[in-house]
Motif scaffolding. Structure first.
Motif, PDB file in Angstrom:
ATOM      1  N   ASN A   3       0.813  -1.218   0.000  1.00 30.89           N
ATOM      2  CA  ASN A   3       0.000   0.000   0.000  1.00 30.89           C
ATOM      3  C   ASN A   3       0.849   1.272   0.000  1.00 30.89           C
ATOM      4  N   VAL A   4       2.114   1.189   0.361  1.00 31.52           N
ATOM      5  CA  VAL A   4       3.001   2.353   0.397  1.00 31.52           C
ATOM      6  C   VAL A   4       3.488   2.716  -1.004  1.00 31.52           C
ATOM      7  N   TYR A   5       3.667   1.742  -1.865  1.00 30.98           N
ATOM      8  CA  TYR A   5       4.229   1.991  -3.197  1.00 30.98           C
ATOM      9  C   TYR A   5       3.310   2.833  -4.073  1.00 30.98           C
ATOM     10  N   VAL A   6       2.043   2.611  -4.012  1.00 34.32           N
ATOM     11  CA  VAL A   6       1.104   3.322  -4.876  1.00 34.32           C
ATOM     12  C   VAL A   6       1.141   4.837  -4.620  1.00 34.32           C
ATOM     13  N   ILE A  11       2.933  10.269  -6.275  1.00 34.27           N
ATOM     14  CA  ILE A  11       3.558  11.554  -5.939  1.00 34.27           C
ATOM     15  C   ILE A  11       4.727  11.836  -6.883  1.00 34.27           C
ATOM     16  N   LEU A  12       5.547  10.839  -7.156  1.00 32.13           N
ATOM     17  CA  LEU A  12       6.676  11.019  -8.072  1.00 32.13           C
ATOM     18  C   LEU A  12       6.210  11.373  -9.481  1.00 32.13           C
ATOM     19  N   LEU A  13       5.138  10.738  -9.930  1.00 34.01           N
ATOM     20  CA  LEU A  13       4.589  11.059 -11.252  1.00 34.01           C
ATOM     21  C   LEU A  13       4.064  12.487 -11.317  1.00 34.01           C
ATOM     22  N   VAL A  14       3.399  12.928 -10.274  1.00 32.91           N
ATOM     23  CA  VAL A  14       2.870  14.295 -10.243  1.00 32.91           C
ATOM     24  C   VAL A  14       4.013  15.305 -10.250  1.00 32.91           C
ATOM     25  N   PHE A  15       5.030  15.086  -9.412  1.00 34.72           N
ATOM     26  CA  PHE A  15       6.185  15.991  -9.403  1.00 34.72           C
ATOM     27  C   PHE A  15       6.867  16.015 -10.763  1.00 34.72           C
ATOM     28  N   GLY A  16       7.045  14.871 -11.381  1.00 33.11           N
ATOM     29  CA  GLY A  16       7.667  14.804 -12.704  1.00 33.11           C
ATOM     30  C   GLY A  16       6.859  15.564 -13.744  1.00 33.11           C
ATOM     31  N   ALA A  17       5.541  15.427 -13.683  1.00 35.00           N
ATOM     32  CA  ALA A  17       4.679  16.136 -14.630  1.00 35.00           C
ATOM     33  C   ALA A  17       4.752  17.640 -14.423  1.00 35.00           C
TER      34      ALA A  17
END
Length: 99
Positions: A3-6, A11-17
């Protein structure tokens, strides 16, 4: 633990975007300014240098050189009204770019 990975990946995808879009947007602004200066001067291409963000990010000061010229000239670009000022005696240039 699964449940921690999702959320971490999300969050990483949002920051990258966000940061990717910002970098792309900044390069678009530079290209737009170069096209505006070229159109105003009636030349094909201009080279810009010493770009500096002013007016809390709503303006851009720098120097440009038209194709075939050796000397650089200053300019001010306003993102609010999307206009380029090449006149160093203009009020907006004096207010934001005069050193």
């Amino acid at each position: 633990m699964h449940n921690v990975y999702v959320p971490v990946v999300a969050i990483l995808l949002v920051f990258g975007a966000i940061f990717g879009y910002q970098a792309f947007s900044d390069s678009q602004v530079d290209d737009d300014v170069a096209q505006l200066i070229a159109a105003q001067r009636g030349v094909e291409k201009v080279e810009m240098k010493d770009l500096q963000s002013v007016q809390k990010g709503y303006g851009l000061c720098g120097e440009y050189r038209a194709e075939g010229e050796t000397a650089y000239a200053p300019f001010y670009y306003s993102q609010v009204n999307e206009q380029v000022t090449l006149d160093t005696q203009a009020k907006v240039f004096q207010k934001y770019c005069a050193r």
